[in-house]
Design a protein around this motif. Structure first.
Motif, PDB file in Angstrom:
ATOM      1  N   VAL A   4       4.783  41.177  44.408  1.00 57.63           N
ATOM      2  CA  VAL A   4       5.817  41.926  43.576  1.00 57.63           C
ATOM      3  C   VAL A   4       6.249  43.430  44.208  1.00 57.63           C
ATOM      4  O   VAL A   4       5.324  43.868  44.664  1.00 57.63           O
ATOM      5  N   ALA A   5       7.305  43.339  44.405  1.00 65.70           N
ATOM      6  CA  ALA A   5       7.850  44.940  44.678  1.00 65.70           C
ATOM      7  C   ALA A   5       8.841  45.531  43.785  1.00 65.70           C
ATOM      8  O   ALA A   5       9.788  44.926  42.890  1.00 65.70           O
ATOM      9  N   TYR A   6       8.895  46.751  43.817  1.00 62.71           N
ATOM     10  CA  TYR A   6       9.664  47.448  42.909  1.00 62.71           C
ATOM     11  C   TYR A   6      10.402  48.784  43.468  1.00 62.71           C
ATOM     12  O   TYR A   6       9.877  49.175  44.426  1.00 62.71           O
ATOM     13  N   GLU A   7      11.660  49.083  43.032  1.00 65.71           N
ATOM     14  CA  GLU A   7      12.249  50.317  43.450  1.00 65.71           C
ATOM     15  C   GLU A   7      12.589  51.238  42.174  1.00 65.71           C
ATOM     16  O   GLU A   7      13.094  50.637  41.279  1.00 65.71           O
ATOM     17  N   THR A   8      12.216  52.408  42.321  1.00 64.54           N
ATOM     18  CA  THR A   8      12.482  53.525  41.138  1.00 64.54           C
ATOM     19  C   THR A   8      12.949  54.643  41.717  1.00 64.54           C
ATOM     20  O   THR A   8      12.576  55.143  43.158  1.00 64.54           O
ATOM     21  N   GLU A   9      13.589  55.500  40.868  1.00 64.75           N
ATOM     22  CA  GLU A   9      13.752  56.979  41.270  1.00 64.75           C
ATOM     23  C   GLU A   9      12.672  57.856  40.294  1.00 64.75           C
ATOM     24  O   GLU A   9      12.813  59.004  40.613  1.00 64.75           O
ATOM     25  N   ASP A  10      11.775  57.170  39.751  1.00 63.40           N
ATOM     26  CA  ASP A  10      10.959  57.919  38.839  1.00 63.40           C
ATOM     27  C   ASP A  10       9.491  57.158  38.753  1.00 63.40           C
ATOM     28  O   ASP A  10       9.335  56.284  37.907  1.00 63.40           O
ATOM     29  N   LEU A  11       8.607  57.772  39.406  1.00 60.46           N
ATOM     30  CA  LEU A  11       7.374  57.149  39.647  1.00 60.46           C
ATOM     31  C   LEU A  11       6.613  57.309  38.342  1.00 60.46           C
ATOM     32  O   LEU A  11       5.796  56.162  37.930  1.00 60.46           O
ATOM     33  N   PRO A  12       6.604  58.406  37.540  1.00 57.58           N
ATOM     34  CA  PRO A  12       5.841  58.632  36.374  1.00 57.58           C
ATOM     35  C   PRO A  12       6.432  57.601  35.385  1.00 57.58           C
ATOM     36  O   PRO A  12       5.291  56.750  34.659  1.00 57.58           O
ATOM     37  N   LYS A  13       7.604  57.182  35.331  1.00 55.93           N
ATOM     38  CA  LYS A  13       8.250  56.463  34.599  1.00 55.93           C
ATOM     39  C   LYS A  13       7.612  54.725  34.928  1.00 55.93           C
ATOM     40  O   LYS A  13       7.401  54.004  33.810  1.00 55.93           O
ATOM     41  N   PHE A  14       7.571  54.630  36.214  1.00 52.22           N
ATOM     42  CA  PHE A  14       7.207  53.274  36.808  1.00 52.22           C
ATOM     43  C   PHE A  14       5.731  52.947  36.149  1.00 52.22           C
ATOM     44  O   PHE A  14       5.079  51.952  35.856  1.00 52.22           O
ATOM     45  N   SER A  15       4.908  54.154  36.482  1.00 55.70           N
ATOM     46  CA  SER A  15       3.620  53.981  36.193  1.00 55.70           C
ATOM     47  C   SER A  15       3.417  53.739  34.602  1.00 55.70           C
ATOM     48  O   SER A  15       2.435  53.056  34.204  1.00 55.70           O
ATOM     49  N   ASP A  16       4.365  54.166  33.721  1.00 61.48           N
ATOM     50  CA  ASP A  16       4.074  54.010  32.408  1.00 61.48           C
ATOM     51  C   ASP A  16       4.487  52.453  32.111  1.00 61.48           C
ATOM     52  O   ASP A  16       3.911  51.928  31.253  1.00 61.48           O
ATOM     53  N   LEU A  17       5.480  51.937  32.634  1.00 61.99           N
ATOM     54  CA  LEU A  17       5.630  50.563  32.692  1.00 61.99           C
ATOM     55  C   LEU A  17       4.504  49.751  32.915  1.00 61.99           C
ATOM     56  O   LEU A  17       4.271  48.701  32.251  1.00 61.99           O
ATOM     57  N   VAL A  18       3.888  50.012  33.795  1.00 62.28           N
ATOM     58  CA  VAL A  18       2.600  49.242  34.554  1.00 62.28           C
ATOM     59  C   VAL A  18       1.395  49.569  33.518  1.00 62.28           C
ATOM     60  O   VAL A  18       0.883  48.487  33.186  1.00 62.28           O
ATOM     61  N   TYR A  19       1.582  50.822  32.944  1.00 61.99           N
ATOM     62  CA  TYR A  19       0.438  50.740  31.786  1.00 61.99           C
ATOM     63  C   TYR A  19       0.709  49.862  30.571  1.00 61.99           C
ATOM     64  O   TYR A  19      -0.234  49.471  29.989  1.00 61.99           O
ATOM     65  N   ALA A  20       2.169  49.868  30.254  1.00 59.10           N
ATOM     66  CA  ALA A  20       2.332  49.062  29.098  1.00 59.10           C
ATOM     67  C   ALA A  20       2.302  47.701  29.292  1.00 59.10           C
ATOM     68  O   ALA A  20       1.720  46.811  28.602  1.00 59.10           O
ATOM     69  N   LEU A  21       2.547  47.064  30.481  1.00 67.10           N
ATOM     70  CA  LEU A  21       2.109  45.931  30.844  1.00 67.10           C
ATOM     71  C   LEU A  21       0.836  45.421  30.684  1.00 67.10           C
ATOM     72  O   LEU A  21       0.368  44.053  30.736  1.00 67.10           O
ATOM     73  N   ARG A  22      -0.211  46.404  30.930  1.00 68.90           N
ATOM     74  CA  ARG A  22      -1.629  46.095  30.890  1.00 68.90           C
ATOM     75  C   ARG A  22      -1.968  45.749  29.415  1.00 68.90           C
ATOM     76  O   ARG A  22      -3.031  44.949  29.472  1.00 68.90           O
ATOM     77  N   SER A  23      -1.103  45.810  28.440  1.00 71.58           N
ATOM     78  CA  SER A  23      -1.588  45.436  27.039  1.00 71.58           C
ATOM     79  C   SER A  23      -0.850  44.124  26.830  1.00 71.58           C
ATOM     80  O   SER A  23      -1.007  43.810  25.533  1.00 71.58           O
ATOM     81  N   THR A  24      -0.276  43.459  27.568  1.00 72.01           N
ATOM     82  CA  THR A  24       0.223  42.124  27.226  1.00 72.01           C
ATOM     83  C   THR A  24      -0.546  40.959  27.374  1.00 72.01           C
ATOM     84  O   THR A  24      -1.738  41.137  28.049  1.00 72.01           O
ATOM     85  N   GLU A  25      -0.406  39.699  26.703  1.00 70.41           N
ATOM     86  CA  GLU A  25      -1.412  38.904  26.742  1.00 70.41           C
ATOM     87  C   GLU A  25      -1.484  38.030  27.951  1.00 70.41           C
ATOM     88  O   GLU A  25      -2.713  37.691  28.333  1.00 70.41           O
ATOM     89  N   ALA A  26      -0.512  38.220  28.764  1.00 70.15           N
ATOM     90  CA  ALA A  26      -0.259  37.489  30.152  1.00 70.15           C
ATOM     91  C   ALA A  26      -1.623  38.283  31.017  1.00 70.15           C
ATOM     92  O   ALA A  26      -1.912  37.718  31.990  1.00 70.15           O
ATOM     93  N   ARG A  27      -1.720  39.605  30.676  1.00 69.93           N
ATOM     94  CA  ARG A  27      -2.829  40.346  31.501  1.00 69.93           C
ATOM     95  C   ARG A  27      -4.052  39.446  31.549  1.00 69.93           C
ATOM     96  O   ARG A  27      -4.818  39.731  32.654  1.00 69.93           O
TER      97      ARG A  27
END
Length: 223
Positions: free
Chosen positions: A178-201
């Motif tokens: 999986v590859a991502y593009e962003t202009e805001d790395l802190p926000k991207f880090s927030d997304l990954v942190y949030a995804l860690r809490s999903t059931e699929a994790r």
């Protein structure tokens, strides 16, 4: 856009022979790479890696349409032939590659999908391999879809972050890249942190190494 694409993310590190060169000679090495890499792919992008990682200096993203039986053979053979000329001064540290395909869990295309053939690229690029557990594939399709719906819904809360999913089953150690593009790395880090809490994790078996790069034009790469 091609129905199926082949994408390859290759990271490289400069070796001692490179650092023993003069400034101008090192620039000529970078110039050669910047000029030759695009000759073997339909789309080529450059990214600086160090100091985001200590084992790699730069990444080259190469993309090809892969709608014919011989597309992969031509792409990989051409890449190996051209990059052989660089190997006196750089060595590959990681290669991640795979194919695009229609998603099993999402319907249609999304505005967050990355097109490798777009000329405009995001400032930051993040890529990593991942694989699911055996238990994931033994679950029913409905159970997996339910967990992925949560995952997809969360991702849509970050519409400015784009992604490209590659399938690597049977061709590399991982199952996906999986590859991502962003202009805001802190926000991207927030997304990954949030995804860690999903059931699929619960069903993630592998999701490293993480590779983070900054987009460079060929001129910036040479400089």
């Amino acid at each position: 856009m091609a129905e199926r694409q082949l994408n390859l993310y290759a990271t490289f590190a400069y070796n001692e022979a490179y650092f023993n060169l003069s400034d101008e000679e090192r620039r000529e090495v970078r110039r050669r790479i910047a000029e030759e890499a695009p000759t073997v792919a339909e789309a080529t992008q450059f990214y600086s890696i160090f100091p985001a990682r200590c084992d790699s200096d730069f990444l080259i993203w190469s993309a090809w349409s892969a709608d014919t039986d011989d597309a992969t053979e031509k792409a990989l053979t051409g890449y190996a032939t051209v990059s052989e000329g660089w190997r006196r001064y750089v060595h590959p540290t990681q290669t991640l590659w795979g194919y695009t395909r229609v998603s099993t869990y999402a319907r249609g295309k999304s505005e967050q999908d990355m097109d490798p053939f777009d000329e405009t690229r995001g400032t930051y690029f993040v890529a990593y391999p991942f694989a699911k557990t055996k238990e994931w594939y033994l679950m029913s399709m409905d159970a997996r879809q339910g967990q992925m719906n949560e995952h997809i819904k969360l991702g849509k809360q970050y519409p400015e972050i784009r992604q490209l999913l590659l399938y690597s089953f049977g061709v590399q150690d991982q199952e996906f890249v999986v590859a991502y593009e962003t202009e805001d790395l802190p926000k991207f880090s927030d997304l990954v942190y949030a995804l860690r809490s999903t059931e699929a994790r619960r069903h993630t078996a592998l999701d490293t190494p993480l590779i983070t790069g900054i987009h460079r034009t060929p001129e910036e790469f040479i400089r």
